[in-house]
Design an enzyme around this catalytic site. Sequence first.
Site, PDB file in Angstrom:
ATOM      1  N   ASP A   1     -63.350  57.506 -53.477  1.00 49.03           N
ATOM      2  CA  ASP A   1     -64.424  58.479 -53.657  1.00 49.03           C
ATOM      3  C   ASP A   1     -65.636  57.789 -54.260  1.00 49.03           C
ATOM      4  O   ASP A   1     -65.659  56.573 -54.441  1.00 49.03           O
ATOM      5  CB  ASP A   1     -63.956  59.672 -54.498  1.00 49.03           C
ATOM      6  CG  ASP A   1     -63.690  59.307 -55.948  1.00 49.03           C
ATOM      7  OD1 ASP A   1     -63.439  58.121 -56.227  1.00 49.03           O
ATOM      8  OD2 ASP A   1     -63.718  60.205 -56.812  1.00 49.03           O
TER       9      ASP A   1
ATOM     10  N   SER B   1     -68.746  61.634 -59.534  1.00 51.46           N
ATOM     11  CA  SER B   1     -67.485  61.401 -58.833  1.00 51.46           C
ATOM     12  C   SER B   1     -67.578  61.771 -57.351  1.00 51.46           C
ATOM     13  O   SER B   1     -68.338  61.187 -56.598  1.00 51.46           O
ATOM     14  CB  SER B   1     -66.358  62.158 -59.539  1.00 51.46           C
ATOM     15  OG  SER B   1     -65.104  61.824 -59.019  1.00 51.46           O
TER      16      SER B   1
END
Length: 455
Positions: free
Chosen positions: A246, A107
């Site tokens: 992200d 992530s």
Amino acid sequence: MSASNERKYFGTDGVRGRVGVPPITPDFVMKLGWAAGRVLARGARGKPKVLIGKDTRVSGYMFESALEAGLSAAGVDIHLLGPMPTPGIAYLTRTFHAQAGIVISASHNPFDDNGIKFFSASGAKLPDEIELEIERELDKPFETVTSRELGKAHRVRDAAGRYIEFCKSTFASQLDLTGLKVVVDCAHGATYHIAPEVLEELGARVVAIGNAPDGFNINDRVGATAPAALQEAVLAAGADVGIALDGDGDRLIMVDELGNVLDGDQLTYIIARHRLALGRLAGAVVGTQMSNFGLELALRDCGLAFHRASVGDRYVLEMLNANGWTLGGESSGHIICLDLTTTGDGIISALQVLEAMLTRNVPLSVLTAGMQMFPQKLVNVRLPRRAEGGFPPAVHAAVADVENRLNGEGRVLLRPSGTEPVIRVMVEGRETALVETLVAELADAVRASLSAPAP
């Protein structure tokens, strides 16, 4: 949770850590693929199949191969998606009618971390009981099916195109982005070849940054966790709006035409108001314990109920599903629109905000006018040992004193860390100076009460 049900490897979002440090090693990941394949294949009709996608970390190649070997050994066919946003993998898992989707990503973490997380056949995160079954399989000896039963691997050539079309389908058909200048920051991550295409195909003039991944630069001073680069680019380009994603594409932070950063709470508010005006909002809006008090008050002014889940998009999703509600989010930028998709999706959430802008024909800065963000201060109080059994009376008294001084116009939260001897002390209120004073006093009270020698 009983001791027999405690997880050894799975956290709230799969298995994650530093590459090369157990459990994020190729041998473990191969066995994880094998164990998951054995569990997920049990309900399959015919040959089971699993999708694998990844972000742009250099270690993704290694772990993709490891998972492929483990799944094949368990008799599972593999469909390789290549670089693909986490929500895109969830979507394609559903449309391929696969038994599961596997995401190789850490992530928003730096490139030398990585992780493995799973989606069920419905594109949702795996239930706790399935994760526990996989952990039990991991304790068994590795066994390979016969050569005739081995799984085959297939490369999905049009994965990006399929997901681009899905993202576009969530945008109002009577609208387009013609005339809008949009800067999109892809964090050198999994959306680098998707987010700019979605926006361009909807008519926007796109300036892309963070779209040149090299395996090492993911989330490096770009993306949703570092919006300064986007602020600078929006102002330099004279853009109407900026979009920051992200590394795996499930978080969204935006920048308005004035260069102001809008976090997940503000974006959730914009989407909620837009859906309320269209009659498309089902039930309450869900946030977390860390959601800004200003969001709660702003939604209340709109006549909308607001409920707080535990921190983590997993818990927001659980509350939405349990109640049949459709909108929730975290201040970090995980925003879930359950009427459109099954998980947090940065691109789809950005399109909902752009839709609100176009429908009202106003700049992004105007859409937050009804919400006042409260100053919020978080202090981590490190203790000599983990606090067990709740807080002593002195801490409860200190909390009551702070709440009394906030006079109903603020909030206090004490949250023990799940992994280290730290208490997170948060205070928010209308005035910055008062908030800073109160959080310092409360942190001192917690430290004094919980640092005393054990009896």
